[in-house]
Enzyme design. Structure first.
Site, mmCIF file in Angstrom:
data_model
loop_
_atom_site.group_PDB
_atom_site.id
_atom_site.type_symbol
_atom_site.label_atom_id
_atom_site.label_comp_id
_atom_site.label_asym_id
_atom_site.label_seq_id
_atom_site.Cartn_x
_atom_site.Cartn_y
_atom_site.Cartn_z
ATOM 1 N N LYS A 1 0.834 -1.199 0.000
ATOM 2 C CA LYS A 1 0.000 0.000 0.000
ATOM 3 C C LYS A 1 0.869 1.249 0.000
ATOM 4 C CE LYS A 1 -3.929 -2.171 0.187
ATOM 5 N NZ LYS A 1 -4.686 -2.431 1.397
ATOM 6 N N ASP B 1 -2.947 -7.424 -0.168
ATOM 7 C CA ASP B 1 -1.591 -7.472 0.395
ATOM 8 C C ASP B 1 -1.503 -8.416 1.594
ATOM 9 O OD1 ASP B 1 -3.280 -5.757 1.837
ATOM 10 O OD2 ASP B 1 -1.615 -4.523 2.573
ATOM 11 N N ASP C 1 -2.849 -8.513 17.295
ATOM 12 C CA ASP C 1 -3.666 -7.860 16.271
ATOM 13 C C ASP C 1 -4.818 -8.778 15.856
ATOM 14 O OD1 ASP C 1 -3.555 -5.478 14.326
ATOM 15 O OD2 ASP C 1 -3.771 -7.197 12.957
ATOM 16 N N GLU D 1 -6.404 -7.045 20.746
ATOM 17 C CA GLU D 1 -6.918 -5.945 19.921
ATOM 18 C C GLU D 1 -8.114 -6.437 19.122
ATOM 19 O OE1 GLU D 1 -6.653 -5.537 16.310
ATOM 20 O OE2 GLU D 1 -6.632 -3.373 15.997
ATOM 21 N N TYR E 1 1.191 3.988 6.605
ATOM 22 C CA TYR E 1 1.643 3.831 5.218
ATOM 23 C C TYR E 1 2.837 4.700 4.865
ATOM 24 C CZ TYR E 1 -3.093 2.043 5.351
ATOM 25 O OH TYR E 1 -4.224 1.373 5.714
#
Lengths: 672, 672
Positions: free
Chosen positions: A257, A352, A388, A417, A531
């Site tokens: 990205k 991705d 995550d 999370e 990013y």
């Protein structure tokens, strides 16, 4: 009291005592409750039997690595409910249960007293006690054995039955008898409940999230972990204790990205750190742009020197360039056209990212590999993991992997999370996560905040779910912060830091009051660090930072133990819905904090508080001092109702330390 | 749907669905819930998985004598909660559980629809579905097998992917696929919960307690069971269905109690029927003064002819003259002086009663003997037992003995006469008693009645505890009845008969408004039938009997199914605390009863009701008719608030049948 009795199964029909509704207990004992070292566990159960005989009982507990059960007293608190407490002193897992039995001696003693009062003592009544004492003598040893035998024979032989009865009622005899109960028909609760004991940081922690690659004065240069050493004093100076890094692994190239999540990256764009894996390695590699593993180890050590523990982000997903994709294609789902299935939420595609297929027939090897990822970083000194999106991996996996890590190192802390449905979030906490992200970012009004925190800090949920409140994250710039300016940031900081004992901010975006979304209606940051590299070493010098306010709030948290727990949160009423009011206190009232926050970042708000004075350790008639730890101001409060005014342009909150006054011989003096 | 799948244990890490908090469930499944034949069991559970895949599931149930599990649908009712219902049609015990799995076909179909909407369907997307359908074809048989195979191959070969996608979304395909889910990774709830199914009388019964020896026109003559046949029409005429006899066994001589519980009986005093056992026999003998076992059998048969079921009182205790005392001295506790321990509650002594010692080492033989007492009377046609003081015998014994009887005859009903602490009473109900005496005799005010009945008719307690309300018993003449005169009796009758579906009276003391205590402050009757014969055949002819009112109330109960359940009880507010207001309704609102009672037996009371119209099947705007089934009067009610006046000297209660009106083409018509 530490003896060798073990809870045993019941099969004898003469076990007359029943034990029901033992608490705390999660899902019928399926999951352990949670504590940190040094905390008490207060256990209750309904304990009763048929008839009118007296009951005695004990609370049993032991660390699962111990052979022997420790025993402590339980007492009847009314309506057949009994209660006892033990303290957990070691990391790891304890189990606890309750044992109780018909106490014939206690029954006999109670009845003898009644007979004596009624002038109805017969020789056989005394003799019955002598037999019970004689039997206890058989269970005793040493001096007690002899004392009991002597007592029994005196009772049996004293000719004057009233004298004998009075002797039998002596407190000394009762005390010795208490040590040798007849537990042959004791009942032990069918369930052994468990408590997982973690270190104190699991309960009380202040997190600072930081993109290490941004630790640079110049956004064109990717910072290394060696560079990051320079920011440690800044973060430690704000009073944080957990320095949390987004994933540090090599970042994939395929479908990388670009800035602002665009699909066509520039050549130098660093990609999202959550697109993990490249030819230089996967989850057990360090992104070469961040430096070497030696530098990582060095950074962890330097952070510790500054009082900061490094937390790593573990995101179990792969970029298409991850070594697993070639080495273990069976760990991914394959599309009929042969391609590996990328992440998607139709019609959205995340090309991705390849998620693992946890339904693979090779799931055991996958689980073990992922466990070894944690163990790799544990070997590199990491003791805190922020996980995550755990809610996209099976609960059974988390339960297993957390248990595997904890068996090796019970000090490891896991933060979940998961921003998803409530029961999914609770289940992850039950499965073993030490702390959990919450809905705090989207709870803005007084009613919302109160309702939500009442749920997560009370009852069964509070036994396993430790909320960790974040006013912002790299994924979440809430609308309240976008529109409320600097006062909004101060408000949300105070709320996060005082409603829950665990909290964190994503910095320096937070303290720099960064509040511009990528586009209207979005919670994404404009020019998000996810990013691109940001020149944070330059940013933090900008004027207008809230860093001193953050440091003040963190100091208040450190200095006031009341703010270091969740289960002590109590809300109070205010007559203005823009005000929220709550208190926390230590068990002994030695530290009492009363917080009042103006939730309106735009206007001065005032109103009458209606506090429950008992929660503050005072009374509705008493004067007491409310010492604002933010402004330093001191107010004389009286009873339930007191008036407050909060100007968001100055400070949107009071964090009062309640100081009760005591009358001394000559004059008044304040408690400190 | 009746298939052969059985709930299986989980060990595969790929079982991603979790099932939590399955309800109804008593003490984590330790005890069964209760139903009667024909009732539904609505089961709920939290069912969810990681990620975003769709879930399907089933409710499983079977009678424990059946091999196969029946399956029925569950549906998502929000917040990850799922619900399903099954009906119990046979006596005995059922078990139930929930099974759920990730439904890849449902997931695929849901996502395909989104892709189609976004114009993003790729050939592989369709192909994935074809593979799932092909796999289902492998699980199917017959026509379905072929249909699915055809579907799979069409999808795989149709060149137009949009056309293929639309085909894949057809409802017909979804319906067939629903029948062949892939349950290889299904999760079955770890617990199999149980429900005990009894006959309808366990839920709805009207008891009449009567001392058979008093069925005489002349107190100097001990009546026999043959005499008692003559009173059956009287009792049946009042609408009762259970004719309950205090113990019918030989009465002890030693320490026999005289009239009014005196210690020196006259030669002809018959003694208390609860002092069981003499040289003529014990618990399996009939008191010769009552007649022979043949007469007993005859009486049971005659009662059945009148629509009355005979209930026996089982009191497990012995007079000193009981054959057990000689045959099994080891079943009693012995005092140091060699005497057997009589019952006592120091300083009170009950020397006419020896309790069993359930801590005897011979407890197994004792248990079996007591079981055989029940079985003996079951063999003589008795299917209902009122158990005296069950709370003075071990819970484990009751659980065992009730299960033993039920295995042989699942239609046997047990009423627990435990007036003791709440948790003890609940535990006895959990152990298997069909019905339980309650605190009703001492709940007089609106608040007391409401609070108590809210507790016992809701939530977990209502799943196992069936209250049986008694305004009086031979042991309890409540102060309210002593002081309130005839209106008090009417009030308490209406309350008992409409608050709970099971109720009873001790007659004819009740309908004859007998209200003189033995002495002030006592709840004992003066000249209690417990200690003497009363000439009841003469008494029932006395004027002023409430028998017609009792008959009316029992008829209302029989004719209105709403009054035949407990879990449907809902209280409404009234602005006068002397008024109590509640309603009951059938599930479909075909029968709705609204009761208003004046609790003050001395004064006319009036007030405004505030009913919840939704509970009556009406609305706050609607007119509806309240048809008083006691007076016959009809009132036009409107919405929430309506005014009532109740004169206790006439009738202290309204029992309204709510009749909603429907608008027809021409005019109004009332529902019946």
């Amino acid at each position: 009291m530490a003896k060798k009795e073990r809870p045993a199964a019941q099969s004898d029909g003469r076990n007359r005592v029943v034990i029901e509704r033992m608490d705390p207990r999660i899902d019928c004992g399926r999951f352990p409750i949670k504590r940190v070292v040094g905390e008490p566990v207060t256990v209750e159960a309904d304990v009763f039997a048929d008839g009118h005989d007296a009951i005695s009982g004990l609370l049993l507990h032991r660390h699962i690595r111990d052979e022997e059960w420790a025993e402590s007293a339980i007492e009847h608190i009314g309506n057949d409910r009994w209660r006892g407490t033990f303290q957990v002193l070691k990391l790891g897992e304890y189990e606890y249960s309750i044992q109780a039995w018909i106490d014939h001696f206690k029954t006999w003693r109670r009845d003898l007293r009644k007979r004596l009062d009624a002038g109805q003592v017969e020789p056989a009544d005394v003799q019955m006690g002598a037999e019970l004492i004689d039997a206890a003598s058989g269970r005793a040893s040493g001096a007690d054995k002899k004392a009991l035998a002597d007592w029994a024979s005196s009772l049996a032989t004293i000719p004057n039955r009233l004298e004998a009865a009075n002797l039998a009622l002596s407190a000394e005899l009762a005390a010795i008898m208490d040590r040798y109960p007849d537990r042959s028909l004791a009942t032990t609760a069918g369930e052994r409940l468990r408590v997982v004991v973690e270190r104190e940081r699991a309960r009380f922690s202040s997190w600072y999230e930081f993109f290490p690659r941004s630790c640079t004065p110049d956004a064109s240069r990717h910072a290394t972990l060696a560079d990051c050493v320079s920011i440690l004093p800044y973060v430690a100076g704000m009073g944080f204790d957990v320095f949390y890094l987004p994933p540090v692994h090599p970042v994939g190239r395929t479908h990388r990205k670009g800035k602002n999540n665009t699909l066509v990256p520039a050549r130098k764009d660093p990609g999202s750190p959550w697109a993990i894996g490249a030819d230089t390695g996967g989850h057990t590699a360090l992104n070469p742009d961040l430096g070497t593993l030696e530098q990582f180890d060095q950074f962890v050590a330097e952070a510790a020197q500054s009082g900061l523990e490094v937390a790593l982000d573990i995101a179990f997903q792969c970029s298409p360039d991850h070594p697993y994709v070639k080495a273990h294609p069976e760990w991914f789902q394959h599309r009929p056209d042969g391609a590996i299935q990328y992440a998607e939420n139709p019609p959205k595609k995340y090309e991705d990212i390849y998620p693992f297929n946890f339904e693979t027939s090779d799931w055991k090897a996958l689980w073990e590999e992922l466990r070894d990822v944690f163990l790799f970083w544990v070997d590199h000194g990491v003791r805190i993991f922020r996980v995550d999106n755990p809610h996209t991996k099976p609960f059974a996996f988390w339960e297993w992997v957390i248990s595997e890590i904890r068996q090796r190192n019970p000090g490891v802390i896991f933060l979940s999370e998961a921003f998803t449905r409530p029961k999914v979030m609770y289940r992850l906490a039950k499965a073993g996560f030490s702390q959990s992200y919450t809905y705090f970012p989207w709870r803005n009004t007084s009613w919302e905040l109160r309702q939500y925190h009442d749920v997560v800090t009370r009852g069964e949920i509070a036994e396993y779910f430790r909320p960790n409140s974040w006013p912002n994250t790299p994924d979440i710039l809430p609308e309240y912060l976008q529109t409320g300016g600097r006062p909004a940031f101060m408000t949300r900081l105070v709320l996060a830091a005082t409603l829950t004992a665990n909290y964190g901010i994503y910095g320096p975006a937070f303290e720099l009051v960064e509040n511009v979304p990528r586009e209207p209606g979005s919670e994404e940051y404009l020019d998000s660090e996810k990013y691109e590299i940001r020149a944070r070493l330059a940013d933090i010098e900008k004027p207008g930072s809230l860093k001193d306010f953050v440091a003040l709030i963190n100091r208040i948290r450190r200095e006031n133990p009341a703010l270091q727990s969740d289960r002590n949160l109590v809300f109070h009423n205010a007559d203005n819905p823009e005000l929220i009011c709550y208190s926390k206190r230590t068990h002994d009232f030695s530290n009492v904090i009363l917080v009042v926050v103006n939730l309106d970042p735009h206007h001065v708000q005032s109103g009458w508080l209606d506090v429950n004075p008992r929660e503050l350790g005072t009374s509705s008639q008493a004067d007491y001092q409310a010492h604002d730890l933010i402004s330093g101001g001191r107010y004389l409060f009286h009873g339930r109702n007191n008036f407050v005014v909060l100007d968001p342009s100055k400070a949107p909150a009071h964090v009062f330390r309640i100081r009760r006054r005591v009358r001394t011989e000559q004059d008044f003096e304040y408690y400190l």
